[in-house]
Motif scaffolding. Structure first.
Motif, PDB file in Angstrom:
ATOM      1  N   MET A 345       7.404  11.095  -9.512  1.00 53.45           N
ATOM      2  CA  MET A 345       6.150  10.359  -9.670  1.00 53.45           C
ATOM      3  C   MET A 345       6.388   8.858  -9.478  1.00 53.45           C
ATOM      4  SD  MET A 345       3.900  12.699 -10.100  1.00 53.45           S
ATOM      5  CE  MET A 345       2.532  11.583 -10.349  1.00 53.45           C
ATOM      6  N   ASP A 346       7.467   8.336 -10.065  1.00 55.75           N
ATOM      7  CA  ASP A 346       7.767   6.904  -9.965  1.00 55.75           C
ATOM      8  C   ASP A 346       8.049   6.481  -8.527  1.00 55.75           C
ATOM      9  OD1 ASP A 346       7.518   6.688 -12.689  1.00 55.75           O
ATOM     10  OD2 ASP A 346       9.681   6.606 -13.102  1.00 55.75           O
ATOM     11  N   ASP A 347       8.909   7.242  -7.868  1.00 59.86           N
ATOM     12  CA  ASP A 347       9.450   6.813  -6.583  1.00 59.86           C
ATOM     13  C   ASP A 347       8.613   7.250  -5.389  1.00 59.86           C
ATOM     14  OD1 ASP A 347      11.441   5.999  -8.260  1.00 59.86           O
ATOM     15  OD2 ASP A 347      13.007   7.289  -7.440  1.00 59.86           O
ATOM     16  N   TYR A 348       7.768   8.261  -5.620  1.00 58.52           N
ATOM     17  CA  TYR A 348       7.146   8.839  -4.433  1.00 58.52           C
ATOM     18  C   TYR A 348       5.668   9.175  -4.610  1.00 58.52           C
ATOM     19  CZ  TYR A 348       7.208  11.346  -0.021  1.00 58.52           C
ATOM     20  OH  TYR A 348       6.956  11.721   1.264  1.00 58.52           O
ATOM     21  N   ALA A 349       5.366   9.982  -5.621  1.00 58.14           N
ATOM     22  CA  ALA A 349       3.992  10.504  -5.719  1.00 58.14           C
ATOM     23  C   ALA A 349       2.963   9.410  -5.983  1.00 58.14           C
ATOM     24  CB  ALA A 349       3.913  11.570  -6.797  1.00 58.14           C
ATOM     25  N   GLU A 350       3.263   8.491  -6.922  1.00 55.25           N
ATOM     26  CA  GLU A 350       2.282   7.467  -7.277  1.00 55.25           C
ATOM     27  C   GLU A 350       2.056   6.464  -6.145  1.00 55.25           C
ATOM     28  OE1 GLU A 350       1.877   6.581 -11.834  1.00 55.25           O
ATOM     29  OE2 GLU A 350       3.983   6.318 -11.269  1.00 55.25           O
ATOM     30  N   LYS A 351       2.984   6.431  -5.198  1.00 53.91           N
ATOM     31  CA  LYS A 351       2.831   5.512  -4.059  1.00 53.91           C
ATOM     32  C   LYS A 351       2.438   6.289  -2.818  1.00 53.91           C
ATOM     33  CE  LYS A 351       6.435   2.597  -6.105  1.00 53.91           C
ATOM     34  NZ  LYS A 351       7.826   2.113  -5.973  1.00 53.91           N
ATOM     35  N   GLU A 352       3.386   6.983  -2.234  1.00 50.88           N
ATOM     36  CA  GLU A 352       3.169   7.614  -0.936  1.00 50.88           C
ATOM     37  C   GLU A 352       2.141   8.748  -0.982  1.00 50.88           C
ATOM     38  OE1 GLU A 352       3.199   8.896   2.938  1.00 50.88           O
ATOM     39  OE2 GLU A 352       3.722   6.975   2.041  1.00 50.88           O
ATOM     40  N   ILE A 353       2.293   9.679  -1.899  1.00 43.14           N
ATOM     41  CA  ILE A 353       1.377  10.831  -1.944  1.00 43.14           C
ATOM     42  C   ILE A 353      -0.042  10.366  -2.240  1.00 43.14           C
ATOM     43  CG2 ILE A 353       0.791  12.962  -3.157  1.00 43.14           C
ATOM     44  CD1 ILE A 353       3.146  13.341  -1.392  1.00 43.14           C
ATOM     45  N   LYS A 354      -0.189   9.480  -3.207  1.00 40.10           N
ATOM     46  CA  LYS A 354      -1.527   9.001  -3.559  1.00 40.10           C
ATOM     47  C   LYS A 354      -2.163   8.240  -2.396  1.00 40.10           C
ATOM     48  CE  LYS A 354      -4.162   6.621  -7.132  1.00 40.10           C
ATOM     49  NZ  LYS A 354      -5.111   6.018  -6.175  1.00 40.10           N
ATOM     50  N   GLU A 355      -1.370   7.384  -1.775  1.00 37.62           N
ATOM     51  CA  GLU A 355      -1.904   6.587  -0.666  1.00 37.62           C
ATOM     52  C   GLU A 355      -2.332   7.486   0.495  1.00 37.62           C
ATOM     53  OE1 GLU A 355       0.021   3.588   2.516  1.00 37.62           O
ATOM     54  OE2 GLU A 355       0.304   2.980   0.412  1.00 37.62           O
ATOM     55  N   LEU A 356      -1.521   8.461   0.829  1.00 38.75           N
ATOM     56  CA  LEU A 356      -1.849   9.365   1.929  1.00 38.75           C
ATOM     57  C   LEU A 356      -3.090  10.198   1.605  1.00 38.75           C
ATOM     58  CD1 LEU A 356      -1.190  10.675   4.670  1.00 38.75           C
ATOM     59  CD2 LEU A 356       0.308  12.272   3.430  1.00 38.75           C
ATOM     60  N   CYS A 357      -3.122  10.737   0.390  1.00 40.71           N
ATOM     61  CA  CYS A 357      -4.266  11.574  -0.006  1.00 40.71           C
ATOM     62  C   CYS A 357      -5.561  10.744  -0.025  1.00 40.71           C
ATOM     63  CB  CYS A 357      -4.022  12.213  -1.363  1.00 40.71           C
ATOM     64  SG  CYS A 357      -2.774  13.520  -1.333  1.00 40.71           S
ATOM     65  N   ASP A 358      -5.479   9.518  -0.561  1.00 40.71           N
ATOM     66  CA  ASP A 358      -6.667   8.656  -0.570  1.00 40.71           C
ATOM     67  C   ASP A 358      -7.157   8.388   0.848  1.00 40.71           C
ATOM     68  OD1 ASP A 358      -6.801   8.475  -3.289  1.00 40.71           O
ATOM     69  OD2 ASP A 358      -5.745   6.556  -3.439  1.00 40.71           O
ATOM     70  N   LEU A 359      -6.198   8.155   1.732  1.00 45.50           N
ATOM     71  CA  LEU A 359      -6.558   7.902   3.129  1.00 45.50           C
ATOM     72  C   LEU A 359      -7.284   9.100   3.732  1.00 45.50           C
ATOM     73  CD1 LEU A 359      -6.373   6.289   5.796  1.00 45.50           C
ATOM     74  CD2 LEU A 359      -4.087   7.258   6.113  1.00 45.50           C
ATOM     75  N   LEU A 360      -6.723  10.286   3.505  1.00 41.96           N
ATOM     76  CA  LEU A 360      -7.311  11.496   4.092  1.00 41.96           C
ATOM     77  C   LEU A 360      -8.647  11.849   3.451  1.00 41.96           C
ATOM     78  CD1 LEU A 360      -4.030  13.604   4.354  1.00 41.96           C
ATOM     79  CD2 LEU A 360      -5.333  12.650   6.272  1.00 41.96           C
ATOM     80  N   ILE A 361      -8.720  11.721   2.125  1.00 42.46           N
ATOM     81  CA  ILE A 361      -9.925  12.137   1.410  1.00 42.46           C
ATOM     82  C   ILE A 361     -11.061  11.127   1.610  1.00 42.46           C
ATOM     83  CG2 ILE A 361     -10.913  12.579  -0.871  1.00 42.46           C
ATOM     84  CD1 ILE A 361      -8.053  13.527  -1.698  1.00 42.46           C
ATOM     85  N   ILE A 362     -10.729   9.835   1.493  1.00 40.26           N
ATOM     86  CA  ILE A 362     -11.782   8.804   1.535  1.00 40.26           C
ATOM     87  C   ILE A 362     -12.173   8.454   2.967  1.00 40.26           C
ATOM     88  CG2 ILE A 362     -12.339   6.431   0.902  1.00 40.26           C
ATOM     89  CD1 ILE A 362     -10.379   6.792  -1.486  1.00 40.26           C
ATOM     90  N   ARG A 363     -11.175   8.255   3.813  1.00 40.37           N
ATOM     91  CA  ARG A 363     -11.464   7.854   5.186  1.00 40.37           C
ATOM     92  C   ARG A 363     -11.881   9.025   6.064  1.00 40.37           C
ATOM     93  NH1 ARG A 363     -11.717   2.260   6.439  1.00 40.37           N
ATOM     94  NH2 ARG A 363     -10.248   1.171   5.079  1.00 40.37           N
ATOM     95  N   GLY A 364     -11.348  10.204   5.733  1.00 37.28           N
ATOM     96  CA  GLY A 364     -11.626  11.350   6.597  1.00 37.28           C
ATOM     97  C   GLY A 364     -13.042  11.873   6.445  1.00 37.28           C
ATOM     98  N   GLN A 365     -13.588  12.292   7.587  1.00 36.63           N
ATOM     99  CA  GLN A 365     -14.904  12.940   7.574  1.00 36.63           C
ATOM    100  C   GLN A 365     -14.671  14.446   7.690  1.00 36.63           C
ATOM    101  OE1 GLN A 365     -17.569  11.250  10.531  1.00 36.63           O
ATOM    102  NE2 GLN A 365     -17.006   9.135   9.984  1.00 36.63           N
ATOM    103  N   TRP A 366     -14.749  15.115   6.547  1.00 40.10           N
ATOM    104  CA  TRP A 366     -14.403  16.529   6.436  1.00 40.10           C
ATOM    105  C   TRP A 366     -15.581  17.416   6.857  1.00 40.10           C
ATOM    106  CZ3 TRP A 366      -9.730  18.419   3.994  1.00 40.10           C
ATOM    107  CH2 TRP A 366      -8.853  17.399   3.595  1.00 40.10           C
TER     108      TRP A 366
END
Length: 504
Positions: A345-366
């Protein structure tokens, strides 16, 4: 003569207020006494124990004294327990035991693959279970029951009995046989009852010679002559069967229904031995599996983490778990897994996973809102992990509710074993919370990983179906989006595998 004596005795007793039935029963006891082969042991008229009975006990005491000394030695008794089993099993069973010895298994491990060795061990466990059958178990149990019976007998307080005649009697002094005067039976009623109790299971038909041979193997010398010992057992059985001692007590107490205390011996050494051998073998299998698991964990950790410093929890960690493990109580079962989760969570999930998911969920038109909602909910659940982990670690601190109680209990456990139950209760709860955090987080990652996989496949299509604005989303990514999603999916997959191994 005997009839005249009984008439005199019961004319004396008739004024005791006894019922006719009781008087008749006591008269019958007096008649049995007078007709007993061992009538010399008891003087009916004076209600005294004859010196011949005391001499009889002294001869027994002298015979079994070396065995009494032997059985005081706990180490020798432990060896006896072991040899009782070993001398009851055939060579083919001995061979199985040799193959299951840890040293032999260590040698095999040098040339055999882990799975192959596990299969061989399991086959030998099954073979042992079949060959060391109920007949073997019964034979072992019976032989050790004989040892237990003998141990109970040699512990009889012979010296206490002889001190009734000579207060200066020394235990183990056999140079000169003491002179035993007649003594009132009432003065040694308890001793006679105890003697009957401890000698009741000494049976001449049992194989005492084999047991004595085991004692000889351990001692390195013969403790007692087998013929003399077997003769003693036969004589004891005759005395028991004659009921002379029982009748003496009944007559003296005017209690025709008096009985000595009956004891039961039920040894389960055979079952325990078999289960111990199977447990040791299964422990070696667990050792192989644990080594394999640790190797898999090490490989996954290298794939997931870049940093070598992965110790993140201050209180619920592997190092602080050791004092509990050493005392065979509950320990921090999921400390390793929870620590890896914190690092992830410290090294990866709170940064990379969250950022990628936010990008896909918020920016993406599903085109499928259900999928985007599932991914969003999983991300939300994932982001709860750091707070939950921190709360658990805080509770386990020196000032925390559970940590302070645990440290107090572990300090007292050596002098108060009941603290183990208290520790188990607390750590059972904490471990339950830890594995719940791990499982919920792993499940959230599984959901995110499932949708990432679907999105990776969708992006590769000539005509994507899940997101209709891939070009726009791709342009918002700091790194090439396709490779980024593939890398993140791999790390998620590796981490879920890691959590599975850490909770097995």
């Amino acid at each position: 003569m005997a009839e005249d004596l009984m008439d005199k005795v019961f004319s004396f007793l008739s004024g005791d207020g006894m019922t006719d039935e009781k008087q008749n029963m006591l008269k019958g006891i007096a008649k049995e006494l007078s007709q007993s082969k061992y009538v010399k042991f008891f003087r009916v008229r004076s209600e005294e124990v004859d010196p011949s009975f005391s001499s009889f006990l002294f001869s027994i005491y002298k015979t079994i004294y070396p065995i009494k000394t032997f059985m005081k030695d706990e180490k020798k008794m432990a060896i006896l327990r072991h040899l009782t089993v070993e001398t009851c099993i055939e060579p083919q069973i001995q061979e199985i035991i040799k193959r299951l010895d840890n040293a032999a298994l260590d040698e095999k491990a040098k040339t055999m693959a882990g799975e192959q060795l596990i299969s061989a061990i399991q086959n030998d466990i099954n073979l042992l279970n079949t060959q060391f059958d109920q007949n073997h178990i019964d034979a072992v149990n019976h032989r050790y029951e004989m040892a237990a019976v003998l141990n109970q007998f040699v512990k009889y307080n012979f010296s206490g009995f002889f001190k009734k005649f000579d207060p200066h009697f020394a235990d183990g002094a056999f140079l000169v046989e003491p002179k035993f005067p007649a003594i009132k039976t009432i003065l040694i009623i308890d001793q006679i009852g105890d003697f009957l109790t401890v000698s009741q299971h000494l049976k001449p038909e049992d194989d005492w010679t084999s047991l004595l041979n085991i004692l000889k193997m351990i001692e390195g010398a013969e403790l007692v002559n087998p013929a003399q010992f077997n003769g003693m057992i036969k004589l004891l059985r005759e005395v028991h069967t004659s009921k002379i001692l029982e009748l003496m007590v009944q007559y003296t107490l005017r209690n025709p229904v008096w009985q000595y205390k009956h004891m039961a011996f039920r040894e389960t050494i055979g079952e325990v031995w078999l289960e111990t051998k199977k447990s040791e073998a299964n422990g070696y299998i667990a050792k192989i599996n644990n080594a394999k698991k640790n190797s898999q964990i090490g490989a996954l950790v290298k794939q997931i983490f870049e940093s070598a410093d992965l110790v993140r929890l201050e209180n619920y960690n592997v190092q602080l778990s050791e004092p509990y493990r050493r005392r065979n109580v509950e320990h921090f079962l999921y400390a390793e897994g929870l620590n890896y989760l914190k690092a992830y969570m410290d090294d990866y999930a709170e940064k990379e996973i969250k950022e990628l998911c936010d990008l896909l969920i918020i920016r993406g038109q599903w085109t499928n809102n259900t999928m985007s909602r599932e991914m969003s909910e999983a991300l939300h659940k994932l982001m709860e992990a750091p707070r939950n982990i921190a709360d658990l670690d805080t509770v386990m601190s020196e000032d925390g509710a559970d940590g302070s109680r645990l440290r107090a209990a572990i300090m007292r456990i050596d002098r108060d074993p009941t603290q183990a139950r208290y520790i188990n209760s607390i750590l059972g709860k904490v471990n339950g919370q830890a594995v719940e955090i791990i499982n919920e987080t792993a499940q959230a990652l599984i959901v995110i990983g499932k949708h990432l996989k679907a999105l990776i496949e969708d992006l590769a299509k000539k005509h994507p179906e899940l997101l209709i604005n891939w070009r726009e989303v791709t342009m918002c990514s700091k790194d090439p989006l396709s490779q980024r999603m593939v890398n993140d999916f791999k790390k998620i997959n590796y981490f879920v595998q890691l959590m599975h191994l850490c909770t097995q």
